[in-house]
Write an enzyme that holds these catalytic residues in place. Structure first.
Site, PDB file in Angstrom:
ATOM      1  N   ASP A  55       0.592  -1.157   0.000  1.00  0.00           N
ATOM      2  CA  ASP A  55      -0.239  -0.236  -0.299  1.00  0.00           C
ATOM      3  C   ASP A  55       1.103   1.414  -0.328  1.00  0.00           C
ATOM      4  O   ASP A  55       0.750   2.408  -0.612  1.00  0.00           O
ATOM      5  CB  ASP A  55      -0.947   0.059   1.330  1.00  0.00           C
ATOM      6  N   TYR A  98       1.990   1.866  -3.428  1.00  0.00           N
ATOM      7  CA  TYR A  98       1.483   2.873  -4.027  1.00  0.00           C
ATOM      8  C   TYR A  98       1.542   4.049  -3.667  1.00  0.00           C
ATOM      9  O   TYR A  98       1.014   4.379  -4.764  1.00  0.00           O
ATOM     10  CB  TYR A  98      -0.411   1.348  -3.858  1.00  0.00           C
ATOM     11  N   ASP A  99       0.726   4.525  -2.568  1.00  0.00           N
ATOM     12  CA  ASP A  99       0.473   5.597  -2.244  1.00  0.00           C
ATOM     13  C   ASP A  99       1.485   6.585  -2.436  1.00  0.00           C
ATOM     14  O   ASP A  99       0.967   7.330  -3.349  1.00  0.00           O
ATOM     15  CB  ASP A  99       0.271   5.749  -0.972  1.00  0.00           C
ATOM     16  N   SER A 150     -35.377  -1.015 -22.054  1.00  0.00           N
ATOM     17  CA  SER A 150     -35.222  -1.906 -21.123  1.00  0.00           C
ATOM     18  C   SER A 150     -35.600  -3.187 -21.541  1.00  0.00           C
ATOM     19  O   SER A 150     -35.963  -3.164 -22.744  1.00  0.00           O
ATOM     20  CB  SER A 150     -36.435  -1.231 -20.416  1.00  0.00           C
ATOM     21  N   LEU A 151     -35.747  -4.404 -20.813  1.00  0.00           N
ATOM     22  CA  LEU A 151     -36.277  -5.536 -21.100  1.00  0.00           C
ATOM     23  C   LEU A 151     -37.934  -5.817 -20.420  1.00  0.00           C
ATOM     24  O   LEU A 151     -38.191  -5.749 -19.647  1.00  0.00           O
ATOM     25  CB  LEU A 151     -35.237  -6.281 -20.718  1.00  0.00           C
ATOM     26  N   GLU A 166     -26.537 -13.955 -20.049  1.00  0.00           N
ATOM     27  CA  GLU A 166     -25.648 -12.786 -19.480  1.00  0.00           C
ATOM     28  C   GLU A 166     -27.208 -12.992 -17.722  1.00  0.00           C
ATOM     29  O   GLU A 166     -27.580 -12.531 -17.912  1.00  0.00           O
ATOM     30  CB  GLU A 166     -25.641 -11.558 -19.442  1.00  0.00           C
ATOM     31  N   LYS A 196     -28.671 -11.089 -15.190  1.00  0.00           N
ATOM     32  CA  LYS A 196     -28.607  -9.329 -15.014  1.00  0.00           C
ATOM     33  C   LYS A 196     -28.352  -9.036 -13.176  1.00  0.00           C
ATOM     34  O   LYS A 196     -29.300  -9.103 -13.034  1.00  0.00           O
ATOM     35  CB  LYS A 196     -30.424  -9.262 -14.901  1.00  0.00           C
ATOM     36  N   ASP A 240     -28.477  -6.937 -11.119  1.00  0.00           N
ATOM     37  CA  ASP A 240     -29.562  -5.966 -10.482  1.00  0.00           C
ATOM     38  C   ASP A 240     -29.046  -4.123  -9.809  1.00  0.00           C
ATOM     39  O   ASP A 240     -28.343  -4.341  -8.784  1.00  0.00           O
ATOM     40  CB  ASP A 240     -30.114  -5.702  -9.083  1.00  0.00           C
ATOM     41  N   ARG A 269     -29.264   6.376 -17.546  1.00  0.00           N
ATOM     42  CA  ARG A 269     -29.695   6.022 -18.906  1.00  0.00           C
ATOM     43  C   ARG A 269     -31.092   7.608 -18.744  1.00  0.00           C
ATOM     44  O   ARG A 269     -31.969   7.549 -19.823  1.00  0.00           O
ATOM     45  CB  ARG A 269     -30.475   5.016 -18.098  1.00  0.00           C
ATOM     46  N   GLU A 285     -23.456  -2.137 -16.178  1.00  0.00           N
ATOM     47  CA  GLU A 285     -24.286  -2.025 -14.775  1.00  0.00           C
ATOM     48  C   GLU A 285     -23.055  -1.455 -13.992  1.00  0.00           C
ATOM     49  O   GLU A 285     -22.558  -1.792 -13.903  1.00  0.00           O
ATOM     50  CB  GLU A 285     -25.086  -3.122 -15.138  1.00  0.00           C
ATOM     51  N   TYR A 315     -21.544  -5.092 -21.243  1.00  0.00           N
ATOM     52  CA  TYR A 315     -22.635  -5.681 -21.827  1.00  0.00           C
ATOM     53  C   TYR A 315     -22.489  -5.337 -23.108  1.00  0.00           C
ATOM     54  O   TYR A 315     -23.888  -6.141 -23.895  1.00  0.00           O
ATOM     55  CB  TYR A 315     -23.111  -6.212 -20.871  1.00  0.00           C
ATOM     56  N   LYS A 329     -29.702 -12.780 -24.829  1.00  0.00           N
ATOM     57  CA  LYS A 329     -29.602 -11.770 -26.266  1.00  0.00           C
ATOM     58  C   LYS A 329     -29.537 -12.971 -26.558  1.00  0.00           C
ATOM     59  O   LYS A 329     -28.427 -13.593 -26.840  1.00  0.00           O
ATOM     60  CB  LYS A 329     -28.944 -11.263 -26.081  1.00  0.00           C
ATOM     61  N   LYS A 357     -36.697 -14.007 -15.324  1.00  0.00           N
ATOM     62  CA  LYS A 357     -36.512 -13.900 -14.311  1.00  0.00           C
ATOM     63  C   LYS A 357     -36.193 -14.858 -12.894  1.00  0.00           C
ATOM     64  O   LYS A 357     -37.130 -15.786 -13.365  1.00  0.00           O
ATOM     65  CB  LYS A 357     -37.670 -12.542 -13.648  1.00  0.00           C
ATOM     66  N   CYS A 370     -60.069   7.687   4.889  1.00  0.00           N
ATOM     67  CA  CYS A 370     -58.917   8.060   4.423  1.00  0.00           C
ATOM     68  C   CYS A 370     -57.951   8.252   6.063  1.00  0.00           C
ATOM     69  O   CYS A 370     -57.974   9.485   6.679  1.00  0.00           O
ATOM     70  CB  CYS A 370     -58.505   9.289   3.874  1.00  0.00           C
ATOM     71  N   CYS A 405     -57.041  12.313   5.353  1.00  0.00           N
ATOM     72  CA  CYS A 405     -57.650  13.787   5.494  1.00  0.00           C
ATOM     73  C   CYS A 405     -58.891  12.624   6.221  1.00  0.00           C
ATOM     74  O   CYS A 405     -60.025  13.663   5.887  1.00  0.00           O
ATOM     75  CB  CYS A 405     -57.753  13.888   4.481  1.00  0.00           C
ATOM     76  N   CYS A 445     -59.493   7.319  -2.221  1.00  0.00           N
ATOM     77  CA  CYS A 445     -59.810   8.353  -1.010  1.00  0.00           C
ATOM     78  C   CYS A 445     -59.557   9.096  -2.543  1.00  0.00           C
ATOM     79  O   CYS A 445     -58.556   9.544  -3.150  1.00  0.00           O
ATOM     80  CB  CYS A 445     -58.107   9.109  -0.531  1.00  0.00           C
ATOM     81  N   CYS A 488     -56.092  16.274  -0.171  1.00  0.00           N
ATOM     82  CA  CYS A 488     -55.426  14.923   1.084  1.00  0.00           C
ATOM     83  C   CYS A 488     -53.823  15.005   0.911  1.00  0.00           C
ATOM     84  O   CYS A 488     -53.468  15.139   0.032  1.00  0.00           O
ATOM     85  CB  CYS A 488     -55.936  13.238   0.812  1.00  0.00           C
TER      86      CYS A 488
HETATM   87  S1  IVH Z   1     -28.904  -5.511 -22.060  1.00  0.00           S
HETATM   88  C1  IVH Z   1     -31.650  -3.582 -24.516  1.00  0.00           C
HETATM   89  N1  IVH Z   1     -27.670  -6.886 -20.016  1.00  0.00           N
HETATM   90  O1  IVH Z   1     -31.236  -4.225 -17.482  1.00  0.00           O
HETATM   91  C2  IVH Z   1     -31.550  -2.735 -22.742  1.00  0.00           C
HETATM   92  N2  IVH Z   1     -29.604  -5.316 -19.302  1.00  0.00           N
HETATM   93  O2  IVH Z   1     -34.537  -4.700 -17.972  1.00  0.00           O
HETATM   94  C3  IVH Z   1     -31.461  -3.672 -22.673  1.00  0.00           C
HETATM   95  N3  IVH Z   1     -29.498  -5.161 -16.736  1.00  0.00           N
HETATM   96  O3  IVH Z   1     -31.768  -1.025 -18.141  1.00  0.00           O
HETATM   97  C4  IVH Z   1     -29.526  -3.608 -21.621  1.00  0.00           C
HETATM   98  N4  IVH Z   1     -27.789  -6.733 -16.467  1.00  0.00           N
HETATM   99  O4  IVH Z   1     -29.817  -1.862 -16.665  1.00  0.00           O
HETATM  100  C5  IVH Z   1     -28.584  -5.804 -20.469  1.00  0.00           C
HETATM  101  N5  IVH Z   1     -26.494  -8.319 -19.096  1.00  0.00           N
HETATM  102  C6  IVH Z   1     -26.852  -7.473 -19.139  1.00  0.00           C
HETATM  103  C7  IVH Z   1     -27.683  -6.512 -17.897  1.00  0.00           C
HETATM  104  C8  IVH Z   1     -28.445  -5.761 -18.382  1.00  0.00           C
HETATM  105  C9  IVH Z   1     -28.903  -5.748 -16.271  1.00  0.00           C
HETATM  106  C10 IVH Z   1     -30.349  -3.933 -16.929  1.00  0.00           C
HETATM  107  C11 IVH Z   1     -29.857  -3.056 -17.447  1.00  0.00           C
HETATM  108  C12 IVH Z   1     -31.235  -2.269 -18.350  1.00  0.00           C
HETATM  109  C13 IVH Z   1     -32.349  -3.961 -17.370  1.00  0.00           C
HETATM  110  C14 IVH Z   1     -33.662  -3.965 -18.424  1.00  0.00           C
END
Ligand code: IVH
Length: 699
Positions: A46, A49-50, A95-96, A129, A131, A133, A152, A189, A241, A305, A329, A423, A426, A441, A447
């Site tokens: 370290d 590196y510093d 989005s997907l 791939e 997904k 989060d 985005r 991501e 990706y 994909k 999912k 409610c 209110c 409501c 409200c």
């Molecule tokens: S492909 C075509 N690849 O999922 C648009 N997306 O629900 C999707 N995400 O907005 C891009 N892992 O934020 C892709 N391996 C992956 C991903 C991925 C997470 C997210 C991304 C996108 C959202 C769509």
């Protein structure tokens, strides 16, 4: 004093030497960063590196103009401007669509083949791939240097967060390797590891700061910092990706593209896999469900994909999602805990939601202390009582839910919950739309709980998108009675002049920030119809529906007039409403109910005095804009859906029946009635080959 530091102070370097040295240090430090952060296998101590970093810092202090785009000093961030600039994406960030089980996935495959007019037995190889989060980001590289990074945003336009992204250690500031396109955009991501997220929340709690709800929010919050030194202090990561270049295709397949990304120095998720058959996908899905438990970051499914990028291009986009990919999912993660209480919340549209207050429990790495119970019927159906032991689950974005009660553990002290008819905010009497379960409501802006949420929605990104009127400021303005309805937003600048303490004098404000707010408000005094419809916050009328309504009604007057007639029981008009593609009975009912509330109608009338609504327009600059095309007969080379998509992409409308307004008819084999009609009406008829020719020329 460390040796290296003294050395660098003593030696006098000239500019050329300094530039060379800064280049050497940038590369060397990037190398050691990679060993440390991504390979978890450091080669130097370290202290060493510093020392390298200090050397870099001192040289930069001597020659500020020689600071490189890939300088390691960017990694520590700097306090930046007062707001983020907007960045228009070269291509929308989509989005997907989701599937949740094997059958739905198989249906997705069928749809692909049908669209591409491929026989049922053809397999289309897919890349699976994880997904991740997190939240997606777009990175621009010019001649291999990281020059711009954006969120985005709404998919069309994001925010410039370059300074923040520079601090993300596994994002290369300068690319390595071969055949790097001069102008390159990478997407991927940004995420936070679960352990880091828990640690961050711990320290936030100690500082009396609001903890983040989940790792994704923590990553998003870290990236949206105006001061990038804060981002730098947060452990955020990036998986790439996707890549595109102005200079043409980067790869033939997604698999090859991922390899390129890796070779250029990006982190690519190691769990990607080419799946040749559907069985491969199902098997890998099961494997990854197990792997998921061992990962130190959250994934909520697989993204599948189409591997062949040319096929991806052909498949194109429908709505906000590409046809070529799908999110498969995972089932939600679960845990058991006790219900301490049940409380009622008022949502933006007035819907009353019962919420279970839970003894905190970790579900899939994240602490959960509340769960939605949806509605009265749900509480009864699941027979959830206060003090019950319950199974809770969370699935990615979704608010945690109660799956069931563990009846074996029910004690005699459990308490049945009684839903009230008024409610909780209110006190007005709740209303149940015929045919709907939810109680609501109807007090709208009167409200408090609803008013604040409605106002926030009104100014939010996908609605009017008023910078400076986000959650915090809006809550403050509302709390001080400065903004109580959307109309107040547009009179604020004038009223502010009469305030004892005008906004520019408030702590944390100033002349410039007040001016920015007036500018942001004035900018939206002219706004597109669909944004206004969405902003009103009519129950069930989301962005997509608002667009459909705008497309149908063209201008606001016609929209309003139709709904007002509909609630005077004009059956013809009611029919018109329900016949709009994509508008169901429930939505029509909700629109009518909304405007039947006097306060809503008054608010809209008030608004119209301050804003100008731009009628819906059709894109005019595309090669087939203004044309209406009818396809008939069976097409040989492509499916009807692909033909329709091709036409719409070029700006044409696709009609279902031939009329004098039809621009031309594309006739496939065995065309019948429509071809006849075209001939009778003298409408031009072309063949499938002519159509493909036209597409090629236009593209
Ligand atoms: S492909 C075509 N690849 O999922 C648009 N997306 O629900 C999707 N995400 O907005 C891009 N892992 O934020 C892709 N391996 C992956 C991903 C991925 C997470 C997210 C991304 C996108 C959202 C769509």
């Amino acid at each position: 004093m460390p040796r290296v530091q003294r050395e660098s102070l003593d030696i006098q370097v000239d500019r050329a030497q300094a530039a060379k040295e800064l280049e050497r240090l940038a590369k060397l430090i990037a190398y050691h960063d990679q060993r440390y952060f991504t390979a978890a296998n450091p080669e130097i101590t370290d202290e060493q590196y510093d020392a390298l970093r200090r050397q870099n810092q001192e040289l930069e202090a001597q020659f500020p103009d020689l600071r490189r785009l890939d300088s390691p000093s960017h990694r520590i961030g700097s306090p930046v401007a007062s707001q983020f600039d907007k960045v228009k994406h070269r291509k929308p960030m989509l989005s997907l669509d989701n599937v949740f089980n094997e059958k739905e996935f198989l249906d997705f495959g069928k749809k692909l083949r049908r669209f591409l007019k491929m026989p049922e037995d053809v397999v289309i190889p897919m890349v699976a791939e994880p997904k991740i989060d997190g939240l997606s980001a777009s990175l621009h590289y010019q001649d291999g240097q990281f020059v711009l990074g954006a969120t985005r945003g709404d998919g069309q336009e994001g925010e410039n967060i370059t300074a923040n992204l520079r601090t993300v250690r596994d994002l290369p500031l300068s690319l390595v390797g071969d055949s790097i396109p001069a102008s390159l955009e990478i997407r991927g991501e940004v995420y936070m590891a679960i352990a880091d997220f828990e640690k961050l929340n711990e320290s936030r709690k100690q500082l009396d700061e609001q903890p983040f709800a989940n790792p994704r929010n923590a990553a998003a919050g870290s990236l949206r910092q105006l001061d990038s030194t804060v981002t730098a202090s947060r452990p955020i990561h990036f998986f790439a990706y996707y890549a595109q270049s102005l200079e043409g295709n980067i790869a033939e397949t997604q698999e090859e593209l991922l390899k390129k990304l890796l070779s250029w120095g990006f982190m690519v998720n190691p769990y990607h896999k080419v799946c040749k058959t559907t069985d491969d996908v199902i098997q890998y899905y099961q494997t990854m469900q197990e792997v998921r438990k061992t990962l130190d970051y959250e994934i909520d499914g697989l993204v599948l994909k189409t591997n062949d990028l040319r096929l991806q291009e052909r498949l194109g986009v429908v709505g906000r999602a590409p046809r070529h990919s799908i999110a498969f999912k995972f089932a939600a993660q679960q845990a058991e805990t006790i219900v301490d209480d049940i409380i009622l919340q008022v949502g933006r549209t007035g819907v009353i939601t019962p919420v279970a207050v839970l003894q905190p429990v970790i579900v899939g790495g994240v602490t959960v202390s509340r769960a939605t119970l949806h509605n009265e019927e749900e509480i009864r159906r699941k027979d959830v009582r206060i003090k019950d032991s319950v199974i809770v689950q969370r699935a990615g974005d979704v608010i945690p839910q109660i799956v069931r009660v563990n009846i074996d553990k029910r004690s005699i002290s459990s308490v049945v919950y009684n839903f009230t008819d008024t409610c909780p905010c209110c006190n007005s009497t709740l209303y149940q739309t015929p045919g709907q379960i939810a109680k609501r409501c109807l007090n709208g802006f009167s409200c408090e709980d609803q008013a604040i949420q409605r106002l926030i929605h009104f100014a939010s990104r996908d609605a009017l998108n008023i910078d400076g009127l986000g959650e915090r400021n809006m809550a403050r303005f509302y709390g001080l009675n400065i903004i109580s309805t959307p109309v107040d937003i547009f009179t604020l600048e004038q009223r502010n002049k009469t305030f004892d303490e005008p906004i520019e004098k408030w702590e944390g404000w100033g002349k410039q920030s007040a001016q920015n707010l007036w500018d942001a408000i004035n900018k939206v005094r002219v706004l597109p119809l669909d944004r206004l419809i969405f902003a009103l916050g009519i129950p069930q009328i989301g962005q997509t529906t608002a667009k459909l309504l705008a497309k149908h009604f063209i201008n606001f007057e016609r929209f309003l007039e139709t709904i007002l007639k509909a609630f005077q029981n004009d059956s013809l008009v009611q029919k018109e409403l329900m016949n709009i593609e994509g508008i169901g009975h429930g939505m029509a009912r909700d629109m009518i109910d909304f405007f039947q509330q006097k306060h809503n109608l008054q608010m809209v009338e008030g608004l119209l005095k301050h804003i100008q609504v731009i009628p819906h327009t059709v894109e005019e600059n595309l090669p087939l804009s203004g044309k209406t095309i009818v396809f008939t007969g069976s097409l040989q080379q492509i499916s009807r859906s692909e033909a329709k998509a091709q036409a719409e992409k070029l700006g044409a409308k696709v009609g279902s029946a031939v009329s004098a307004n039809t621009s031309f008819v594309v006739a496939g084999n065995d065309a019948g009635q429509k071809l006849k009609a075209a001939k009778q009406l003298g409408v031009e008829v072309i063949t499938e080959e002519d159509w493909q020719d036209m597409i090629r020329k236009a593209g």
